[in-house]
Design a protein around this motif. Structure first.
Motif, PDB file in Angstrom:
ATOM      1  N   LYS A 248     -28.774  90.870   2.826  1.00 36.47           N
ATOM      2  CA  LYS A 248     -28.980  89.864   3.880  1.00 36.47           C
ATOM      3  C   LYS A 248     -28.031  90.099   5.047  1.00 36.47           C
ATOM      4  CE  LYS A 248     -30.650  86.194   0.795  1.00 36.47           C
ATOM      5  NZ  LYS A 248     -30.340  84.867   0.199  1.00 36.47           N
ATOM      6  N   LYS A 249     -26.759  90.414   4.759  1.00 36.34           N
ATOM      7  CA  LYS A 249     -25.788  90.665   5.828  1.00 36.34           C
ATOM      8  C   LYS A 249     -26.153  91.922   6.620  1.00 36.34           C
ATOM      9  CE  LYS A 249     -21.942  88.462   3.369  1.00 36.34           C
ATOM     10  NZ  LYS A 249     -20.630  88.687   2.679  1.00 36.34           N
ATOM     11  N   TRP A 250     -26.603  92.937   5.911  1.00 33.77           N
ATOM     12  CA  TRP A 250     -27.031  94.179   6.569  1.00 33.77           C
ATOM     13  C   TRP A 250     -28.227  93.905   7.485  1.00 33.77           C
ATOM     14  CZ3 TRP A 250     -30.215  98.325   3.532  1.00 33.77           C
ATOM     15  CH2 TRP A 250     -30.577  99.367   4.400  1.00 33.77           C
ATOM     16  N   PHE A 251     -29.230  93.224   6.973  1.00 31.72           N
ATOM     17  CA  PHE A 251     -30.421  92.941   7.771  1.00 31.72           C
ATOM     18  C   PHE A 251     -30.102  92.050   8.972  1.00 31.72           C
ATOM     19  CE2 PHE A 251     -33.182  93.352   3.678  1.00 31.72           C
ATOM     20  CZ  PHE A 251     -33.007  94.731   3.705  1.00 31.72           C
ATOM     21  N   ALA A 252     -29.047  91.224   8.832  1.00 31.15           N
ATOM     22  CA  ALA A 252     -28.648  90.349   9.940  1.00 31.15           C
ATOM     23  C   ALA A 252     -27.746  91.057  10.946  1.00 31.15           C
ATOM     24  CB  ALA A 252     -27.942  89.115   9.382  1.00 31.15           C
TER      25      ALA A 252
ATOM     26  N   LEU B 221     -50.127  82.481  -2.145  1.00 34.03           N
ATOM     27  CA  LEU B 221     -48.826  82.408  -2.812  1.00 34.03           C
ATOM     28  C   LEU B 221     -47.871  83.464  -2.263  1.00 34.03           C
ATOM     29  CD1 LEU B 221     -46.833  81.472  -4.992  1.00 34.03           C
ATOM     30  CD2 LEU B 221     -47.933  83.094  -6.551  1.00 34.03           C
ATOM     31  N   GLU B 222     -48.328  84.708  -2.162  1.00 37.29           N
ATOM     32  CA  GLU B 222     -47.434  85.776  -1.707  1.00 37.29           C
ATOM     33  C   GLU B 222     -47.022  85.565  -0.253  1.00 37.29           C
ATOM     34  OE1 GLU B 222     -48.724  89.282  -4.827  1.00 37.29           O
ATOM     35  OE2 GLU B 222     -49.184  89.581  -2.708  1.00 37.29           O
ATOM     36  N   THR B 223     -47.908  85.027   0.548  1.00 33.99           N
ATOM     37  CA  THR B 223     -47.571  84.721   1.937  1.00 33.99           C
ATOM     38  C   THR B 223     -46.517  83.617   2.003  1.00 33.99           C
ATOM     39  OG1 THR B 223     -49.790  85.370   2.672  1.00 33.99           O
ATOM     40  CG2 THR B 223     -48.497  83.984   4.156  1.00 33.99           C
ATOM     41  N   ARG B 224     -46.674  82.602   1.171  1.00 28.25           N
ATOM     42  CA  ARG B 224     -45.701  81.502   1.158  1.00 28.25           C
ATOM     43  C   ARG B 224     -44.310  81.995   0.763  1.00 28.25           C
ATOM     44  NH1 ARG B 224     -43.989  78.263  -2.919  1.00 28.25           N
ATOM     45  NH2 ARG B 224     -45.708  78.812  -4.341  1.00 28.25           N
ATOM     46  N   ILE B 225     -44.235  82.827  -0.268  1.00 30.44           N
ATOM     47  CA  ILE B 225     -42.944  83.380  -0.693  1.00 30.44           C
ATOM     48  C   ILE B 225     -42.341  84.233   0.423  1.00 30.44           C
ATOM     49  CG2 ILE B 225     -41.790  84.904  -2.344  1.00 30.44           C
ATOM     50  CD1 ILE B 225     -42.643  82.280  -3.594  1.00 30.44           C
ATOM     51  N   ALA B 226     -43.165  85.037   1.074  1.00 33.53           N
ATOM     52  CA  ALA B 226     -42.670  85.885   2.170  1.00 33.53           C
ATOM     53  C   ALA B 226     -42.118  85.045   3.314  1.00 33.53           C
ATOM     54  CB  ALA B 226     -43.789  86.793   2.666  1.00 33.53           C
ATOM     55  N   GLU B 227     -42.785  83.950   3.633  1.00 29.23           N
ATOM     56  CA  GLU B 227     -42.310  83.084   4.711  1.00 29.23           C
ATOM     57  C   GLU B 227     -40.978  82.429   4.360  1.00 29.23           C
ATOM     58  OE1 GLU B 227     -45.609  80.468   5.174  1.00 29.23           O
ATOM     59  OE2 GLU B 227     -46.700  81.829   6.526  1.00 29.23           O
ATOM     60  N   GLN B 228     -40.758  82.162   3.090  1.00 24.51           N
ATOM     61  CA  GLN B 228     -39.485  81.582   2.645  1.00 24.51           C
ATOM     62  C   GLN B 228     -38.338  82.583   2.735  1.00 24.51           C
ATOM     63  OE1 GLN B 228     -40.353  80.230  -1.315  1.00 24.51           O
ATOM     64  NE2 GLN B 228     -41.562  78.471  -0.641  1.00 24.51           N
ATOM     65  N   HIS B 229     -38.668  83.871   2.751  1.00 23.37           N
ATOM     66  CA  HIS B 229     -37.639  84.922   2.767  1.00 23.37           C
ATOM     67  C   HIS B 229     -37.953  85.931   3.881  1.00 23.37           C
ATOM     68  CE1 HIS B 229     -36.153  83.371  -1.071  1.00 23.37           C
ATOM     69  NE2 HIS B 229     -37.397  83.339  -1.478  1.00 23.37           N
ATOM     70  N   GLU B 230     -38.184  85.396   5.051  1.00 20.32           N
ATOM     71  CA  GLU B 230     -38.616  86.211   6.184  1.00 20.32           C
ATOM     72  C   GLU B 230     -37.616  87.309   6.528  1.00 20.32           C
ATOM     73  OE1 GLU B 230     -40.140  85.607  10.812  1.00 20.32           O
ATOM     74  OE2 GLU B 230     -39.558  83.870   9.591  1.00 20.32           O
ATOM     75  N   ALA B 231     -36.322  87.000   6.432  1.00 21.87           N
ATOM     76  CA  ALA B 231     -35.304  87.991   6.798  1.00 21.87           C
ATOM     77  C   ALA B 231     -35.345  89.193   5.868  1.00 21.87           C
ATOM     78  CB  ALA B 231     -33.916  87.351   6.782  1.00 21.87           C
ATOM     79  N   LEU B 232     -35.550  88.946   4.566  1.00 20.38           N
ATOM     80  CA  LEU B 232     -35.636  90.056   3.612  1.00 20.38           C
ATOM     81  C   LEU B 232     -36.871  90.901   3.891  1.00 20.38           C
ATOM     82  CD1 LEU B 232     -34.589  88.417   0.202  1.00 20.38           C
ATOM     83  CD2 LEU B 232     -33.200  89.858   1.702  1.00 20.38           C
ATOM     84  N   CYS B 233     -37.992  90.263   4.128  1.00 21.51           N
ATOM     85  CA  CYS B 233     -39.230  90.992   4.411  1.00 21.51           C
ATOM     86  C   CYS B 233     -39.089  91.844   5.670  1.00 21.51           C
ATOM     87  CB  CYS B 233     -40.392  90.023   4.566  1.00 21.51           C
ATOM     88  SG  CYS B 233     -40.828  89.137   3.054  1.00 21.51           S
TER      89      CYS B 233
END
Length: 336
Positions: free
Chosen positions: A172-176, A268-280
């Motif tokens: 997360k820190k790297w992606f940020a 479902l997969e879209t909802r999970i992705a939206e919850q973790h947008e930075a990782l995606c």
């Protein structure tokens, strides 16, 4: 991350009281050429990680570490057996056995024309000793039997995420943009952790919904024993094939490109992705492509033996990339 256990079993025990309590033997079906530029070594190691052993073999052979091949990483706090390859064209490294450090033993060696590549194994056989066990032994036995018959959730194990989940936090820190990994192995580790985390989140939601081992509308399904998959277009025989373990529902390994799922599975997969947008976003920026992983895996040759009131021996085989610690987490609470 937290995973939802398949069985709420009131059974506890301890693992890895000694390295011999956690034995892993690599299963590989690659015929040896008997000739070629690579010297393949079957190694048993005790309390040593795979990458460190690869470095020791490079030192002994007088080659670069990148010229040492292995199929996968094995546990450090264990006794494990696996193959390595050394790229030594035109010569044979002599007397390897006597140069190996303590706890590392040479079992076999052969010549081969190719380097051993990551992922080039069928699976691993685990031989575990569970000590100081207590609780509902009958429920524990039933949970083990059911997973042998019906499969288990194919979560990535906690070791993928580092101590205390540090690999995810660093990703997360790297992606940020807070820091950048300096070495390629470190970069790969953080990318793998982020991707595995998202997969586990999707699988965990399906486990909680009690449909991780059932086909829902728009699922992508993978053939047993294969990486090939297809999209469920509503064929009438899909539920029967899933029930018979012929095919398995999958979840996303995140990357660039559109999700192949549809309808309920896509939502479902879209909802999970939206919850973790930075990782995606981080995974996509680093060039990973969309892929799939089966949400269910079938342990094979499962044998559970009670050795005393508080001690069990447990043996089973899992395909490459599946985790013995996940097997245990689904049928009890076991700590090191």
């Amino acid at each position: 991350m937290h995973i939802t256990p398949l069985f709420e079993t009131a059974f506890q025990g301890k693992i890895r009281k000694t390295p011999e309590d956690f034995q892993v033997d690599e299963i590989m079906n690659i015929p040896m050429d008997g000739e070629g530029e690579h010297q393949w070594l079957k190694i048993q190691k005790r309390e040593a990680n795979t990458d460190w052993v690869a470095g020791q073999l490079a030192r002994i052979a007088g080659i670069q570490k990148r010229d040492v091949g292995y199929a996968g990483l094995k546990d450090r706090n264990a006794v494990t057996t696996q193959w390595f390859s050394l790229h030594v064209p035109g010569r044979t490294v002599e007397d390897i056995a006597v140069q190996l450090p303590e706890g590392v033993v040479l079992l076999e060696e052969h010549r081969h024309s190719k380097k051993l590549r990551r992922g080039a194994l069928e699976g691993n056989q685990f031989t575990l000793v569970l000590r100081e066990c207590a609780g509902d032994a009958e429920a524990f036995q039933q949970a083990v039997n059911k997973m042998a018959e019906q499969g288990m959730p194919n979560y990535f194990g906690s070791q993928r995420f580092g101590h205390g989940g540090n690999n995810i936090e660093n990703a997360k820190k790297w992606f940020a943009g807070e820091f950048k990994p300096k070495k390629r192995p470190q970069k790969s580790m953080y990318l793998s952790a982020a991707r595995s985390y998202l997969f586990n989140e999707i699988l965990n939601a399906r486990v909680q919904a009690a449909n991780w081992n059932q086909a829902v509308s728009g699922d992508v399904l993978q053939f047993e024993g294969s990486h090939s998959w297809f999209v469920d277009e509503g064929e009438a025989d899909i539920p029967t094939r899933v029930d018979s373990l012929d095919i398995h529902p999958t979840a996303a390994l995140w990357g660039r490109g559109a999700l192949p799922t549809k309808n309920e599975a896509l939502a479902l997969e879209t909802r999970i992705a939206e919850q973790h947008e930075a990782l995606c976003d981080g995974l996509e920026r680093n060039g990973l492509q969309q892929d799939r992983r089966a949400m269910r895996v079938l342990p094979k040759n499962v044998v559970l033996q009670r050795q005393s009131d508080q001690e069990y021996a447990l043996k089973f085989i899992l395909p490459a990339g599946s985790y013995a610690t996940v097997f245990l987490a689904n049928c009890g609470e076991f700590v090191a």
